[in-house]
Scaffold this motif. Structure first.
Motif, short mmCIF file in Angstrom:
data_model
loop_
_atom_site.label_atom_id
_atom_site.label_comp_id
_atom_site.label_asym_id
_atom_site.label_seq_id
_atom_site.Cartn_x
_atom_site.Cartn_y
_atom_site.Cartn_z
N GLY A 37 10.26 56.58 48.24
CA GLY A 37 10.80 57.16 49.47
C GLY A 37 12.04 57.99 49.17
O GLY A 37 12.35 58.27 48.02
N ALA A 38 12.73 58.35 50.24
CA ALA A 38 13.82 59.31 50.11
C ALA A 38 14.97 58.82 49.23
O ALA A 38 15.68 59.61 48.63
CB ALA A 38 14.36 59.67 51.50
N LEU A 39 15.16 57.49 49.16
CA LEU A 39 16.29 56.98 48.39
C LEU A 39 15.89 56.48 47.01
O LEU A 39 16.62 55.75 46.36
CB LEU A 39 16.97 55.84 49.17
CG LEU A 39 17.63 56.27 50.46
CD1 LEU A 39 18.16 55.08 51.22
CD2 LEU A 39 18.77 57.22 50.18
N SER A 41 15.76 57.80 44.14
CA SER A 41 16.57 58.13 42.97
C SER A 41 17.74 57.15 42.85
O SER A 41 18.06 56.68 41.76
CB SER A 41 17.06 59.58 43.00
OG SER A 41 17.99 59.81 44.02
N ARG A 276 22.85 63.03 41.28
CA ARG A 276 22.11 64.25 41.63
C ARG A 276 22.97 65.21 42.43
O ARG A 276 22.91 66.41 42.25
CB ARG A 276 20.85 63.92 42.47
CG ARG A 276 19.77 63.23 41.73
CD ARG A 276 19.34 63.94 40.47
NE ARG A 276 18.76 65.27 40.71
CZ ARG A 276 18.18 65.98 39.74
NH1 ARG A 276 18.12 65.52 38.52
NH2 ARG A 276 17.69 67.16 39.99
N ASP B 114 13.98 62.84 42.49
CA ASP B 114 15.29 63.45 42.66
C ASP B 114 15.30 64.62 43.64
O ASP B 114 14.35 65.39 43.71
CB ASP B 114 15.79 63.98 41.31
CG ASP B 114 16.18 62.85 40.39
OD1 ASP B 114 16.49 61.77 40.90
OD2 ASP B 114 16.17 63.06 39.16
N TYR B 115 16.41 64.74 44.35
CA TYR B 115 16.62 65.93 45.17
C TYR B 115 17.05 67.06 44.24
O TYR B 115 17.83 66.84 43.33
CB TYR B 115 17.75 65.69 46.17
CG TYR B 115 17.40 64.67 47.20
CD1 TYR B 115 16.56 65.00 48.25
CD2 TYR B 115 17.89 63.38 47.11
CE1 TYR B 115 16.22 64.06 49.19
CE2 TYR B 115 17.55 62.44 48.06
CZ TYR B 115 16.71 62.78 49.10
OH TYR B 115 16.38 61.85 50.03
#
Lengths: 416, 283
Positions: A37-39, A41, A276, B114-115
């Protein structure tokens, strides 16, 4: 003769069995984190940090002086038993985090739980632990109300948002050449964001400041233009942000595009310290301040931090940050309590956690120590304020951890 | 106030750019492509990597991304959609949903969660339009959306090929009786619709971050735009996209940023309440 032989065999058998049990005894700790999901990383980084904690506990590391359990192998009071952290994926969702906590307790038979980074997931997962009577140690969720529920089985090593925001105001009080009276708060409308806002409201008032803009937004929005317009229109002296990585990036891009720079750009940790964020937009946002619990320039003050960071870097290629360091510290505290309990009985572990009393030299965090109050909140934690310079955040507050005397450089401006 | 309106207008053009491809595929082939958001993600990654590895600016790589996505669209149609079309429409829809999931998970595996952000591109910065400061990337993307929609519109409504498209949309069987190759037309539509979203994705990277689930950020709005505009109506999707952008921005400005999504869906419900077939009905 036969008898003697039998006795010999029997005692040999017992010895073997004991040896085997000490050899094979593994103590399972459950860890719920957002691994997809979005978190993902962030979740992946926390998992790596906890794996390092596991290594520190299970294998001899006499070089880590003062850290409980580092010197020997495993938990001495449990016959050298090793710990095994069983990870599960919350997908960043409270409902799934709760189901995973249930699964870890019922199917994996973990003796204690840790996690879950996001406060709202920690809330649901720890509710299950409370119902089942399983100790839950949270290392990195900072929502104050987690330790205001009157829970008996919940312990938190990190200071909470209230302490952090109080620290921010103390930092602002110390700035002599900048106005710091008018504050804007930009926050995502989740537990983390709303609690940040509430705490700013409380402590701003106490320190004689006013809130000129209260901007809540939905995480993962396709655009943050109206939020930024609103912020710029309020002309604050200080803009405090509570955002996760993706929104933090988008805010930086949007503000820069509109050429609006808050004179004091102060983040409440989270997305702004994600590796990031620093690698992707760091060059554009030099001089941004953040509240944190960790900084890599702390080596000078605490050599142990450099040692642990080097280990983490060798393992992952990344530096520790406020999130990963706290997760690691949380598991160290939990393992120390299980060891002192000398058993895997939940009540014994809970008691040992409640009796925790670690000094500043026994932990890797820049805190005064770990000692829980009756709500399970660590009383000895404190935050830091850092400023981004190059690829690193440098400590600018409190003064005793400050390495670079020319910082902080204010006001904040965009670098071309 | 005026600034908020202008911002909303250009944001809306971006939503429109993403939505027209979906509307086209939906309108002609009767397939709701649930992988549309993930096609957008592929377009974004294509532009991201072309910039990161080859220093090709998104403005230049956008047509390449469009071609790449056209190919993806063709494959999707040939391999997944066509064989399944004999069955019930539900199966096709579920298949596109599955395709989206697969693409997203592949992106997780290939590109990590990663973004990612592009540094400054040619389009970075702001322009002044009539005293209003707007992001250059948004303006450029908006204008491209306008042009692309215009072209698609002309293609569909003003060319011989477009008439064939409409014939297929109208009645597949009758169209094949008069010598229109429905399958080929459908494949072409999939390519065209996917190319449009690839183009939008590439331009989007100049001001939005990229990550494997980025499709879900915009995908939902694209579906709302298409449903609100009237199923498969190009002008409908376009106007609705703009409407969504404006409503979003004005809510943020006049009410509360946190209510942006709420107001979009309130408007959506109101439209469906009074015009169940959407603003532009069926063509």
């Amino acid at each position: 003769m036969k008898k003697l032989f039998a006795v010999l065999m029997a005692s040999l058998g017992i010895a073997l069995a004991q040896g085997a049990s000490a050899q094979q005894k593994v103590i399972k700790i459950g860890a719920v984190y957002p691994l997809s999901g979005a978190l993902a990383s962030t979740g992946g980084e926390l998992k790596q940090a906890i794996e390092l904690a596991e290594d520190i506990i299970n294998n001899p590391h006499p070089e880590l002086k003062g850290i409980p359990l580092a010197a020997g192998a495993g938990l001495p009071k449990l016959g050298g038993a090793k710990i095994q952290v069983v990870f599960s994926d919350s997908q960043g969702k409270p409902g799934i985090g709760q189901a995973e906590a249930e699964r870890l307790i019922d199917q994996e038979h973990v003796v204690a739980l840790t996690g879950a980074y996001q406060s709202d997931v920690t809330k649901t997962a720890s509710r299950i632990a409370e119902q089942r009577g399983i100790p839950y140690l949270n290392g990195e969720s900072s929502s104050p109300d987690l330790t205001q529920r009157g829970y008996k089985w919940f312990f938190r090593t990190t200071p909470n948002d209230e302490t952090f925001i109080h620290n921010m105001m103390e930092f602002l009080d110390g700035l002599k050449n900048q106005p710091t009276k008018k504050i804007a708060v930009v926050y995502e409308n989740t537990d983390f964001g709303v609690n940040t806002y509430k705490a700013v409201q409380k402590f701003a008032k106490q320190s004689g400041r006013e809130i000129v803009a209260n901007i809540a937004y939905s995480a993962g929005s396709p655009s943050l233009n109206s939020e930024t317009q609103k912020l710029a229109a309020a002309k604050p002296d200080v803009a405090i942000f509570a955002s996760y990585t993706s929104d933090a990036m988008l805010f930086v891009r949007t503000m820069r595009q509109m050429n609006y720079a808050p004179p004091i750009f102060l983040a409440n940790d989270a997305g702004f310290i994600d590796s990031r964020f620093i690698s992707e937009v760091g060059p554009q946002v030099q001089g941004v301040l953040t509240r944190d619990v960790w900084s890599n320039d702390l080596y000078t003050v605490k050599p142990i931090i450099k040692q642990v960071n080097d280990m983490f870097k060798a393992k992952t290629g990344k530096d520790l940050n406020g999130n990963s360091a706290r997760s690691l510290q949380g598991v160290l505290v939990l393992a120390d309590a299980i060891n002192r309990a000398g058993s895997t009985n939940p009540e014994a572990i809970r008691k040992a956690l409640a009796d925790t009393n670690l000094s500043a030299d026994q932990i890797i965090m820049p805190w005064a120590g770990v000692k829980f109050d009756s709500n399970g909140q660590n009383l000895k934690g404190q935050g830091l304020i850092l400023q981004l310079e190059g690829k690193q955040y440098q400590t600018v507050w409190p003064a005793n951890y400050k390495k670079k005397q020319n910082l902080p450089i204010l006001p904040f401006t965009w670098k071309k | 106030m005026f600034e908020a309106l202008a911002t909303g207008l250009f944001n809306g053009l971006i939503y429109a750019a993403i939505a027209v491809g979906l509307a086209l595929i939906w309108g002609i082939t009767d397939v709701i492509n649930f992988a549309h958001g993930d096609f957008l993600m592929l377009g974004m990654y294509a532009a991201y990597w072309m910039f990161t590895l080859g220093h090709v600016d998104p403005t230049l790589s956008a047509p390449i991304a469009a071609c790449l996505l056209a190919f993806v669209g063709f494959l999707s149609y040939a391999v997944i959609i066509r064989p399944l079309q004999r069955g019930s429409p539900m199966i096709v829809i579920l298949a596109t949903f599955g395709l989206g999931l697969v693409l997203r998970q592949l992106a997780f595996i290939a590109f990590s969660p990663d973004y990612r952000n592009l540094p400054d591109t040619w389009l970075s910065g702001a322009v002044n339009l009539a005293g209003v400061s707007l992001g250059r990337p948004q303006v450029a993307t908006g204008l491209v959306a306008l042009v692309v929609t215009g072209l698609l519109f002309l293609l569909v409504y003003r060319t011989r090929w477009g008439h064939a498209l409409q014939a297929v949309a109208e009645d597949r069987q009758a169209a094949s009786f008069v010598g229109i190759a429905a399958d080929r037309i459908n494949a072409q539509v999939w390519m065209l619709g996917s190319a449009a979203v690839g183009l939008a994705g590439a331009l989007l990277t100049s001001f939005f971050y990229v990550f494997p689930s980025v499709g879900s950020v915009f995908g939902l709005l694209a579906f709302v735009a298409v449903a609100m505009g009237g199923f498969g109506s190009l002008p409908g999707a376009f106007i609705s996209g703009i409407l969504i952008g404006v409503v979003e921005s004005m809510t943020g400005y006049l009410v509360e940023p946190a209510y942006k999504m709420v107001s979009i869906f309130v408007i959506f419900l109101l439209v469906l309440w009074y015009r169940p077939r959407g603003l532009f009905g069926r063509w």
